[in-house]
Design a protein around this motif. Sequence first.
Motif, PDB file in Angstrom:
ATOM      1  N   ALA A  99      43.890  38.841  37.453  1.00  0.00           N
ATOM      2  CA  ALA A  99      42.753  38.128  36.866  1.00  0.00           C
ATOM      3  C   ALA A  99      43.236  36.883  36.130  1.00  0.00           C
ATOM      4  CB  ALA A  99      41.960  39.032  35.934  1.00  0.00           C
ATOM      5  N   GLU A 100      44.354  36.995  35.420  1.00  0.00           N
ATOM      6  CA  GLU A 100      44.914  35.836  34.729  1.00  0.00           C
ATOM      7  C   GLU A 100      45.393  34.784  35.727  1.00  0.00           C
ATOM      8  OE1 GLU A 100      47.889  36.993  31.904  1.00  0.00           O
ATOM      9  OE2 GLU A 100      46.560  38.468  30.975  1.00  0.00           O
ATOM     10  N   GLU A 101      45.995  35.233  36.817  1.00  0.00           N
ATOM     11  CA  GLU A 101      46.461  34.297  37.841  1.00  0.00           C
ATOM     12  C   GLU A 101      45.289  33.559  38.489  1.00  0.00           C
ATOM     13  OE1 GLU A 101      49.639  33.525  38.611  1.00  0.00           O
ATOM     14  OE2 GLU A 101      50.300  34.850  37.010  1.00  0.00           O
ATOM     15  N   VAL A 102      44.219  34.278  38.773  1.00  0.00           N
ATOM     16  CA  VAL A 102      43.026  33.654  39.365  1.00  0.00           C
ATOM     17  C   VAL A 102      42.394  32.690  38.361  1.00  0.00           C
ATOM     18  CG1 VAL A 102      40.721  34.080  40.313  1.00  0.00           C
ATOM     19  CG2 VAL A 102      42.630  35.561  40.975  1.00  0.00           C
ATOM     20  N   ALA A 103      42.358  33.078  37.086  1.00  0.00           N
ATOM     21  CA  ALA A 103      41.820  32.186  36.057  1.00  0.00           C
ATOM     22  C   ALA A 103      42.654  30.903  35.975  1.00  0.00           C
ATOM     23  CB  ALA A 103      41.786  32.893  34.705  1.00  0.00           C
ATOM     24  N   ALA A 104      43.955  31.025  36.067  1.00  0.00           N
ATOM     25  CA  ALA A 104      44.825  29.844  36.033  1.00  0.00           C
ATOM     26  C   ALA A 104      44.574  28.943  37.244  1.00  0.00           C
ATOM     27  CB  ALA A 104      46.286  30.259  35.967  1.00  0.00           C
ATOM     28  N   LEU A 105      44.414  29.537  38.421  1.00  0.00           N
ATOM     29  CA  LEU A 105      44.158  28.750  39.630  1.00  0.00           C
ATOM     30  C   LEU A 105      42.844  27.983  39.566  1.00  0.00           C
ATOM     31  CD1 LEU A 105      45.153  30.955  42.695  1.00  0.00           C
ATOM     32  CD2 LEU A 105      45.963  28.675  42.178  1.00  0.00           C
ATOM     33  N   THR A 106      41.848  28.588  38.920  1.00  0.00           N
ATOM     34  CA  THR A 106      40.517  27.978  38.878  1.00  0.00           C
ATOM     35  C   THR A 106      40.270  27.165  37.615  1.00  0.00           C
ATOM     36  OG1 THR A 106      39.588  29.976  37.863  1.00  0.00           O
ATOM     37  CG2 THR A 106      39.506  29.819  40.278  1.00  0.00           C
ATOM     38  N   GLY A 107      41.208  27.212  36.668  1.00  0.00           N
ATOM     39  CA  GLY A 107      40.998  26.514  35.404  1.00  0.00           C
ATOM     40  C   GLY A 107      39.943  27.192  34.545  1.00  0.00           C
TER      41      GLY A 107
ATOM     42  N   GLY B 203      28.846  57.007  41.100  1.00  0.00           N
ATOM     43  CA  GLY B 203      29.455  58.305  41.358  1.00  0.00           C
ATOM     44  C   GLY B 203      30.943  58.218  41.613  1.00  0.00           C
ATOM     45  N   LEU B 204      31.575  57.168  41.112  1.00  0.00           N
ATOM     46  CA  LEU B 204      33.013  57.006  41.285  1.00  0.00           C
ATOM     47  C   LEU B 204      33.550  56.032  40.252  1.00  0.00           C
ATOM     48  CD1 LEU B 204      33.184  54.015  42.872  1.00  0.00           C
ATOM     49  CD2 LEU B 204      32.537  55.458  44.771  1.00  0.00           C
ATOM     50  N   ARG B 205      34.868  56.126  40.015  1.00  0.00           N
ATOM     51  CA  ARG B 205      35.534  55.184  39.119  1.00  0.00           C
ATOM     52  C   ARG B 205      35.857  53.913  39.878  1.00  0.00           C
ATOM     53  NH1 ARG B 205      40.700  56.928  37.267  1.00  0.00           N
ATOM     54  NH2 ARG B 205      40.834  57.938  39.280  1.00  0.00           N
ATOM     55  N   LEU B 206      35.901  52.801  39.179  1.00  0.00           N
ATOM     56  CA  LEU B 206      36.235  51.509  39.787  1.00  0.00           C
ATOM     57  C   LEU B 206      37.662  51.115  39.402  1.00  0.00           C
ATOM     58  CD1 LEU B 206      32.851  49.726  39.043  1.00  0.00           C
ATOM     59  CD2 LEU B 206      33.721  50.385  41.301  1.00  0.00           C
ATOM     60  N   PRO B 207      38.331  50.329  40.240  1.00  0.00           N
ATOM     61  CA  PRO B 207      39.712  49.914  39.948  1.00  0.00           C
ATOM     62  C   PRO B 207      39.814  49.073  38.668  1.00  0.00           C
ATOM     63  CG  PRO B 207      39.160  49.489  42.251  1.00  0.00           C
ATOM     64  CD  PRO B 207      37.881  49.854  41.557  1.00  0.00           C
ATOM     65  N   GLN B 208      40.883  49.282  37.904  1.00  0.00           N
ATOM     66  CA  GLN B 208      41.110  48.527  36.671  1.00  0.00           C
ATOM     67  C   GLN B 208      41.253  47.033  36.942  1.00  0.00           C
ATOM     68  OE1 GLN B 208      40.945  49.517  33.473  1.00  0.00           O
ATOM     69  NE2 GLN B 208      40.273  51.471  34.301  1.00  0.00           N
ATOM     70  N   ASP B 209      41.912  46.676  38.021  1.00  0.00           N
ATOM     71  CA  ASP B 209      42.082  45.275  38.400  1.00  0.00           C
ATOM     72  C   ASP B 209      40.714  44.600  38.553  1.00  0.00           C
ATOM     73  OD1 ASP B 209      43.631  43.001  39.934  1.00  0.00           O
ATOM     74  OD2 ASP B 209      42.040  43.638  41.294  1.00  0.00           O
ATOM     75  N   TYR B 210      39.793  45.262  39.221  1.00  0.00           N
ATOM     76  CA  TYR B 210      38.447  44.732  39.420  1.00  0.00           C
ATOM     77  C   TYR B 210      37.706  44.622  38.086  1.00  0.00           C
ATOM     78  CZ  TYR B 210      33.482  44.817  40.448  1.00  0.00           C
ATOM     79  OH  TYR B 210      32.142  44.547  40.451  1.00  0.00           O
TER      80      TYR B 210
ATOM     81  N   ALA C  72      41.679  43.823  44.602  1.00  0.00           N
ATOM     82  CA  ALA C  72      40.703  42.735  44.727  1.00  0.00           C
ATOM     83  C   ALA C  72      41.249  41.450  44.097  1.00  0.00           C
ATOM     84  CB  ALA C  72      39.377  43.131  44.066  1.00  0.00           C
ATOM     85  N   GLY C  73      41.896  41.569  42.950  1.00  0.00           N
ATOM     86  CA  GLY C  73      42.454  40.392  42.286  1.00  0.00           C
ATOM     87  C   GLY C  73      43.517  39.699  43.109  1.00  0.00           C
ATOM     88  N   GLU C  74      44.400  40.491  43.689  1.00  0.00           N
ATOM     89  CA  GLU C  74      45.436  39.905  44.543  1.00  0.00           C
ATOM     90  C   GLU C  74      44.812  39.273  45.785  1.00  0.00           C
ATOM     91  OE1 GLU C  74      49.494  41.083  47.021  1.00  0.00           O
ATOM     92  OE2 GLU C  74      48.573  42.592  45.723  1.00  0.00           O
ATOM     93  N   PHE C  75      43.808  39.927  46.352  1.00  0.00           N
ATOM     94  CA  PHE C  75      43.150  39.394  47.540  1.00  0.00           C
ATOM     95  C   PHE C  75      42.509  38.034  47.244  1.00  0.00           C
ATOM     96  CE2 PHE C  75      39.813  39.013  50.720  1.00  0.00           C
ATOM     97  CZ  PHE C  75      40.470  39.407  51.875  1.00  0.00           C
ATOM     98  N   ILE C  76      41.784  37.932  46.132  1.00  0.00           N
ATOM     99  CA  ILE C  76      41.153  36.665  45.749  1.00  0.00           C
ATOM    100  C   ILE C  76      42.222  35.604  45.485  1.00  0.00           C
ATOM    101  CG2 ILE C  76      39.818  35.484  43.950  1.00  0.00           C
ATOM    102  CD1 ILE C  76      38.140  38.067  43.707  1.00  0.00           C
TER     103      ILE C  76
END
Length: 191
Positions: free
Chosen positions: A17-25, A43-50, A144-148
Amino acid sequence: MDSADDLAAEPAELLWAEEVAALTGWSGDRRLIEWASAERELGLRLPQDYKLLGETFGAGTFDDNLDFCVPGSHRLALELIRADRTEFAGANPSGQSAVKLLQWATTSAGHSFCWLVEDSDPEYWPVFARSDRWEPWERFDCSAGEFIHRMLSDPQHPYSLAKYFETHWFAPAGEVEPAEEAFGDEYYPRW
């Protein structure tokens, strides 16, 4: 702001998330998202990265192309918790006959980005992507963060935005008009 010691203690995938924020300013305020409520409803947990991406950016659009969905978005097209976000797919690259997919991003050109909900631990969910509903799913063993991040930084990535844009940006949901809401189900490419 976290100290260097705090960041070193976090799993590496949480830094996307920090890397994506840096890329987008991006330097917007943190978003408050009712994760417990969303996870109960799904009905399920979501990934921490997301979750970190969601808190960093909220719902919105990267490069006027990638619509990022989070729970509680006031824009229907960017709301994670919708009946049509979860689907069961037939034959797929993982070799299973029917699997559960949860969509977390789309593009106006018809691309879908989902998690393959195959493990009880969401930290191990791979990203499944496809160009349109008639194409087979492709598996990416990353968060998801790495993919973006790779979409924004790698011109060779199969879903690259880097080959179209030299600089990248994020527009929060209040500043964008997702194609689905503006044009219905019609195909309306933005890139």
